[in-house]
Write a protein that holds these residues in place. Structure first.
Motif, PDB file in Angstrom:
ATOM      1  N   LYS A 116       1.372  -0.651  -0.187  1.00 25.42           N
ATOM      2  CA  LYS A 116       0.248   0.253  -0.041  1.00 25.42           C
ATOM      3  C   LYS A 116       0.287   1.073   0.322  1.00 25.42           C
ATOM      4  O   LYS A 116       0.199   2.304  -1.226  1.00 25.42           O
ATOM      5  CB  LYS A 116      -0.811   0.375   1.512  1.00 25.42           C
ATOM      6  CG  LYS A 116      -2.047   0.855   1.272  1.00 25.42           C
ATOM      7  CD  LYS A 116      -3.065   0.714   0.127  1.00 25.42           C
ATOM      8  CE  LYS A 116      -3.918  -0.563   0.801  1.00 25.42           C
ATOM      9  NZ  LYS A 116      -4.947  -0.564  -0.120  1.00 25.42           N
ATOM     10  N   MET A 117       1.443   1.351   0.563  1.00 28.88           N
ATOM     11  CA  MET A 117       2.931   2.252   0.847  1.00 28.88           C
ATOM     12  C   MET A 117       3.473   2.504  -0.583  1.00 28.88           C
ATOM     13  O   MET A 117       3.887   3.851  -1.338  1.00 28.88           O
ATOM     14  CB  MET A 117       4.083   2.636   1.694  1.00 28.88           C
ATOM     15  CG  MET A 117       3.034   2.267   2.689  1.00 28.88           C
ATOM     16  SD  MET A 117       2.119   3.712   3.562  1.00 28.88           S
ATOM     17  CE  MET A 117       3.557   5.253   2.895  1.00 28.88           C
ATOM     18  N   LEU A 118       3.964   1.645  -0.774  1.00 26.43           N
ATOM     19  CA  LEU A 118       4.881   1.678  -2.431  1.00 26.43           C
ATOM     20  C   LEU A 118       3.572   2.042  -3.603  1.00 26.43           C
ATOM     21  O   LEU A 118       4.053   2.822  -4.539  1.00 26.43           O
ATOM     22  CB  LEU A 118       4.645   0.424  -2.397  1.00 26.43           C
ATOM     23  CG  LEU A 118       6.718   0.203  -2.100  1.00 26.43           C
ATOM     24  CD1 LEU A 118       6.945  -1.590  -2.089  1.00 26.43           C
ATOM     25  CD2 LEU A 118       7.556   0.322  -2.530  1.00 26.43           C
ATOM     26  N   SER A 119       2.466   1.973  -3.084  1.00 21.89           N
ATOM     27  CA  SER A 119       1.545   2.822  -4.482  1.00 21.89           C
ATOM     28  C   SER A 119       1.389   3.846  -4.338  1.00 21.89           C
ATOM     29  O   SER A 119       0.598   4.532  -4.993  1.00 21.89           O
ATOM     30  CB  SER A 119       0.291   1.948  -4.553  1.00 21.89           C
ATOM     31  OG  SER A 119      -0.873   1.600  -3.500  1.00 21.89           O
ATOM     32  N   ALA A 120       2.069   4.658  -3.407  1.00 17.62           N
ATOM     33  CA  ALA A 120       1.173   5.815  -2.927  1.00 17.62           C
ATOM     34  C   ALA A 120       1.962   6.919  -3.472  1.00 17.62           C
ATOM     35  O   ALA A 120       3.085   6.261  -4.103  1.00 17.62           O
ATOM     36  CB  ALA A 120       1.549   6.644  -1.210  1.00 17.62           C
TER      37      ALA A 120
END
Length: 120
Positions: A116-120
C-alpha cells in the motif's frame, strides 16, 4: 462518492480520537442531508484544511496517524489515510523516518502495508 473530507473522517474514526470523531460524524450527517447547492464552500475548504492538519499533526512521540497505522499493520487504515491525503513523505523523529521506512522495518511477514505504501 466519498470526498477527501469524508475519507479523513473515516481515517480519524479509526484512530480512536473520540472528541474529534463525534464532531466529524455530526458534520458528515449534516453534509449528507444538505440539498445540492446549499453548502458553504469556503467553510468546506476551511474544514478540509483543518482535517488535513489533523492528519499531519504528530503525536507526543512525533508520529503521524499514518506512521501509527503502519506500525499497527492496519492496511485498511493506511489505505484510508492515504486516500484522505495523509502525507506519505512525512518524516518522524530526529532521523525523519518516513511511513514507507517503517513498513519495511516493521518486520511484519505480511506485505500488504508495504504494498500500500509503495503504491502511494
Amino acid at each position: 462518492m466519498r470526498t477527501p473530507c469524508l475519507l479523513a473522517a473515516v481515517a480519524l474514526a479509526t484512530a480512536n480520537d473520540a472528541p474529534l470523531v463525534g464532531s466529524l460524524r455530526l458534520l458528515r450527517g449534516t453534509l449528507d442531508a444538505a440539498p445540492p447547492g446549499s453548502l458553504n464552500m469556503p467553510a468546506l475548504y476551511e474544514l478540509r484544511s483543518c482535517l488535513g492538519q489533523a492528519l499531519a499533526d504528530p503525536d507526543e512521540q512525533g508520529l503521524t496517524r499514518l506512521h501509527r497505522a503502519v506500525l499497527d499493520c492496519d492496511v485498511e487504515r493506511v489505505g484510508t489515510l492515504l486516500q484522505a491525503g495523509a502525507d506519505h513523505e512525512a518524516g518522524a523523529g530526529l532521523l525523519e523516518v518516513k511511513p514507507l521506512h517503517l513498513s519495511i522495518l516493521n518486520g511484519d511477514e505480511r506485505t500488504a502495508v508495504l504494498e500500500k505504501m509503495l503504491s502511494a
